[in-house]
Design an enzyme around this catalytic site. Sequence first.
Site, PDB file in Angstrom:
ATOM      1  N   ARG A 224       0.804  -1.229   0.000  1.00 28.13           N
ATOM      2  CA  ARG A 224       0.000   0.000   0.000  1.00 28.13           C
ATOM      3  C   ARG A 224       0.837   1.280   0.000  1.00 28.13           C
ATOM      4  O   ARG A 224       0.356   2.352   0.337  1.00 28.13           O
ATOM      5  CB  ARG A 224      -0.992   0.010   1.173  1.00 28.13           C
ATOM      6  CG  ARG A 224      -2.026  -1.098   1.105  1.00 28.13           C
ATOM      7  CD  ARG A 224      -3.143  -0.872   2.108  1.00 28.13           C
ATOM      8  NE  ARG A 224      -4.176  -1.886   1.952  1.00 28.13           N
ATOM      9  CZ  ARG A 224      -4.231  -3.023   2.655  1.00 28.13           C
ATOM     10  NH1 ARG A 224      -3.290  -3.270   3.552  1.00 28.13           N
ATOM     11  NH2 ARG A 224      -5.199  -3.887   2.465  1.00 28.13           N
TER      12      ARG A 224
ATOM     13  N   LYS B 276       7.981  23.343 -13.122  1.00 28.95           N
ATOM     14  CA  LYS B 276       7.122  22.200 -12.829  1.00 28.95           C
ATOM     15  C   LYS B 276       6.744  22.161 -11.357  1.00 28.95           C
ATOM     16  O   LYS B 276       5.606  21.832 -11.002  1.00 28.95           O
ATOM     17  CB  LYS B 276       7.786  20.891 -13.240  1.00 28.95           C
ATOM     18  CG  LYS B 276       6.830  19.704 -13.075  1.00 28.95           C
ATOM     19  CD  LYS B 276       7.183  18.522 -13.921  1.00 28.95           C
ATOM     20  CE  LYS B 276       6.074  17.475 -13.890  1.00 28.95           C
ATOM     21  NZ  LYS B 276       6.410  16.280 -14.670  1.00 28.95           N
TER      22      LYS B 276
ATOM     23  N   GLU C 164      -3.546  16.996 -11.348  1.00 27.06           N
ATOM     24  CA  GLU C 164      -3.960  17.345 -12.699  1.00 27.06           C
ATOM     25  C   GLU C 164      -5.465  17.538 -12.834  1.00 27.06           C
ATOM     26  O   GLU C 164      -6.110  17.012 -13.747  1.00 27.06           O
ATOM     27  CB  GLU C 164      -3.457  16.280 -13.691  1.00 27.06           C
ATOM     28  CG  GLU C 164      -3.324  16.808 -15.121  1.00 27.06           C
ATOM     29  CD  GLU C 164      -2.650  15.816 -16.045  1.00 27.06           C
ATOM     30  OE1 GLU C 164      -3.347  15.261 -16.904  1.00 27.06           O
ATOM     31  OE2 GLU C 164      -1.443  15.602 -15.908  1.00 27.06           O
TER      32      GLU C 164
ATOM     33  N   ARG D  80      -2.317  21.859 -13.929  1.00 29.47           N
ATOM     34  CA  ARG D  80      -1.233  20.938 -14.271  1.00 29.47           C
ATOM     35  C   ARG D  80      -1.371  20.345 -15.665  1.00 29.47           C
ATOM     36  O   ARG D  80      -0.377  19.951 -16.291  1.00 29.47           O
ATOM     37  CB  ARG D  80      -1.139  19.819 -13.229  1.00 29.47           C
ATOM     38  CG  ARG D  80       0.039  18.885 -13.472  1.00 29.47           C
ATOM     39  CD  ARG D  80       0.283  17.937 -12.319  1.00 29.47           C
ATOM     40  NE  ARG D  80       1.379  17.038 -12.635  1.00 29.47           N
ATOM     41  CZ  ARG D  80       1.940  16.198 -11.774  1.00 29.47           C
ATOM     42  NH1 ARG D  80       1.510  16.136 -10.537  1.00 29.47           N
ATOM     43  NH2 ARG D  80       2.926  15.410 -12.151  1.00 29.47           N
TER      44      ARG D  80
ATOM     45  N   ASN E  68       0.977  19.078 -20.431  1.00 35.04           N
ATOM     46  CA  ASN E  68       0.793  18.133 -21.534  1.00 35.04           C
ATOM     47  C   ASN E  68       0.778  18.820 -22.895  1.00 35.04           C
ATOM     48  O   ASN E  68       0.321  18.236 -23.885  1.00 35.04           O
ATOM     49  CB  ASN E  68      -0.512  17.346 -21.336  1.00 35.04           C
ATOM     50  CG  ASN E  68      -0.429  16.402 -20.155  1.00 35.04           C
ATOM     51  OD1 ASN E  68       0.429  15.535 -20.087  1.00 35.04           O
ATOM     52  ND2 ASN E  68      -1.324  16.581 -19.196  1.00 35.04           N
TER      53      ASN E  68
ATOM     54  N   HIS F 212       9.775   9.401 -26.772  1.00 35.55           N
ATOM     55  CA  HIS F 212       8.691  10.235 -26.249  1.00 35.55           C
ATOM     56  C   HIS F 212       8.926  11.715 -26.573  1.00 35.55           C
ATOM     57  O   HIS F 212       8.035  12.407 -27.057  1.00 35.55           O
ATOM     58  CB  HIS F 212       8.570  10.038 -24.736  1.00 35.55           C
ATOM     59  CG  HIS F 212       7.575  10.939 -24.094  1.00 35.55           C
ATOM     60  ND1 HIS F 212       6.203  10.830 -24.301  1.00 35.55           N
ATOM     61  CD2 HIS F 212       7.731  11.998 -23.251  1.00 35.55           C
ATOM     62  CE1 HIS F 212       5.575  11.760 -23.615  1.00 35.55           C
ATOM     63  NE2 HIS F 212       6.474  12.490 -22.973  1.00 35.55           N
TER      64      HIS F 212
END
Length: 358
Positions: A120, A226, A236, A240, A244, A263
């Site tokens: 967890r 950032k 997000e 945020r 993208n 990427h």
Amino acid sequence: MKVLEVKTALKDYPIYIDHSYDELVSAFEKSGLKPSKLCIITDTNVEKYYLETIESMLSEKYDVCHYVFEAGENSKHLGTISDFYNFFVEEKLDRKSVVVALGGGVVGDMAGFAASTYMRGISFVQVPTTLLAQVDSSVGGKTGVDFNGNKNMIGAFYQPDFVFINSETLKTLPYREVAAGIAEAIKYGYIIDNDFLEYCIENKERIKSLDNNALIEVIYKCCEAKAYVVSKDEKELGLRAILNFGHTFGHSVETLNNFKLLHGECVAIGMVAALYYSMECGNTTKEDIENIEKLLEFFELPTRCDNNVDEVYNQMFYDKKTSSGKIKIVALKKIGEAFIDSSNDVANIKKAIEYIAK
């Protein structure tokens, strides 16, 4: 060494930016972590450069083990995560153990996700070795894996205890990998900091030649930007999402090319499309598009793809920002100011794809 602080609702943590690993053990001591065991996760690319050094340093103070997986996006799936879990159990990692992600974005995303879900959630530390990871993916707590060919479909927001960046690692990378990171760095100039964009343009020769002072400045400014965005919107839900920029188009191209393009290369193509989309919305100009193309091409980054327009468009519906069947685009009001366009203007989206697909 430069130090930045990331502040989020659940955890504050430092980013250390240096030109060696000399202070890495000290960073662990300052963190307050008292690990029962450290597990370094890295890939076959990074293993030969840094694993022995890092493991030797940390072993002087801690009980350390390591797990190495096959480098590349093709390893970024739940099967590899299952392998991590099996190794954790074999090594008797407990809730006071710490995962150390030593590598690029794939390593950081996967090691972080495994740490977030094992027992967890156990602590983890980011030690990014690629420029893309140093300026972007190691900061902010996004973790995860690809699923059924879809980029980062399974994951969690899970913050590291600290990030330790050594700019010297960039000198062991193929230039193509460095350029992929530069694409993510340029992104920050377009979405939030026009002055930084000007710095990248004015110092492009120094950056391309891997001048250490220029690289540290780029890394610091990107991490600073950032950290600011993440502090305002950790998960997000709003602001945020501007990080993208270029990614909705880029992830589609990346998936359709079976991850053969890096990427950052796909982000470069996606940023051109996003600027074209912004122009079609009446916000940016043809000159803005020409300028980004010149800058990206200087760094030997692609600005076009070979894919079919409808294929790219249809794949965009698998983007995580898509909501109620509508594609959301990170667009620009002007250079240095981004917003989320939810208008779902199909005609303009397809015009932007047509521009990059020729």
